[in-house]
Design a protein around this motif. Structure first.
Motif: not given
Length: 208
Positions: A71-94
């Motif tokens: 849905s356009p609204e979801f990809v624009e606002y990312l409801p419910q999604m929490m910002k990932v602290p940079a220290v945990y980015n490696t958990r997602f291979d970033y």
């Protein structure tokens, strides 16, 4: 009178004996102190261990239900999604300098399921469906939404990929393209993925 005096003396002796018999000796107090110290040590030993910060972070994420679709609204606002602290980015291979957002999805088999958003700029995001093992280590990830400018035979256009995910994690991805001279976009490809026993996304044939 002598009899009364004898009784008084006897009672006094008994009271003195009782008092002496219940008086604490120094070694008795030392034993009590040792018992208190032992109890305090056991209390420290069995004190609940502080939560693993990684587990605490993943436990703090909101839960999003499936099935779900683009849905356009979801990809624009990312409801419910929490910002990932940079220290945990490696958990997602970033790398740590990438801006990520995450939300939990219901588990599948023995795998934790995550939806991760990679913020490309202030208005553009890519979404990934991720499988993680019990220790929240990434197993595989699949890009389910993105849009980007592409060059098709010397002509620029916008490519957009949409998604539909069932409750059993059958993932259908549909790609659209709209050239700079086109009035409408056209559907280009459609593909489907499932999650195999190893937790990897595996492409399957779409049955018509």
């Amino acid at each position: 009178m002598k009899k009364i005096g004898y009784i008084v003396v006897l009672l006094g002796a008994l009271l003195l004996t009782f008092s002496c018999g219940n008086r604490k000796r120094p070694e008795d107090y030392a034993g009590m102190i040792d018992s208190i110290r032992k109890a305090e040590m056991e209390k420290e030993l069995f004190k609940p261990v502080a939560s693993d910060p990684v587990l605490a972070f993943f436990d703090s994420l909101s839960m999003k239900s499936v099935p779900m679709k683009y849905s356009p609204e979801f990809v624009e606002y990312l409801p419910q999604m929490m910002k990932v602290p940079a220290v945990y980015n490696t958990r997602f291979d970033y790398e740590s300098n990438v801006e990520l957002y995450a939300v939990k999805l219901p588990s599948y088999q023995d795998y934790h399921m995550m939806l991760v958003g990679e913020k490309l700029d202030s208005t553009n995001v890519s979404l990934y469906l991720c499988t993680m093992n019990r220790d929240y280590v990434l197993v595989d990830r699949l890009c389910i939404y993105e849009q980007k400018i592409e060059d098709r035979n010397g002509s620029l256009g916008l490519m957009r990929q949409e998604y539909y995910i069932t409750s059993n994690y059958e993932v259908t991805l549909v790609s659209y393209f709209r050239g700079e001279d086109d009035e409408t976009e056209s559907e280009e490809t459609a593909c489907r993925y499932i999650i195999n026993k190893e937790g990897n996304f595996e492409e399957v044939i779409i049955e018509l």
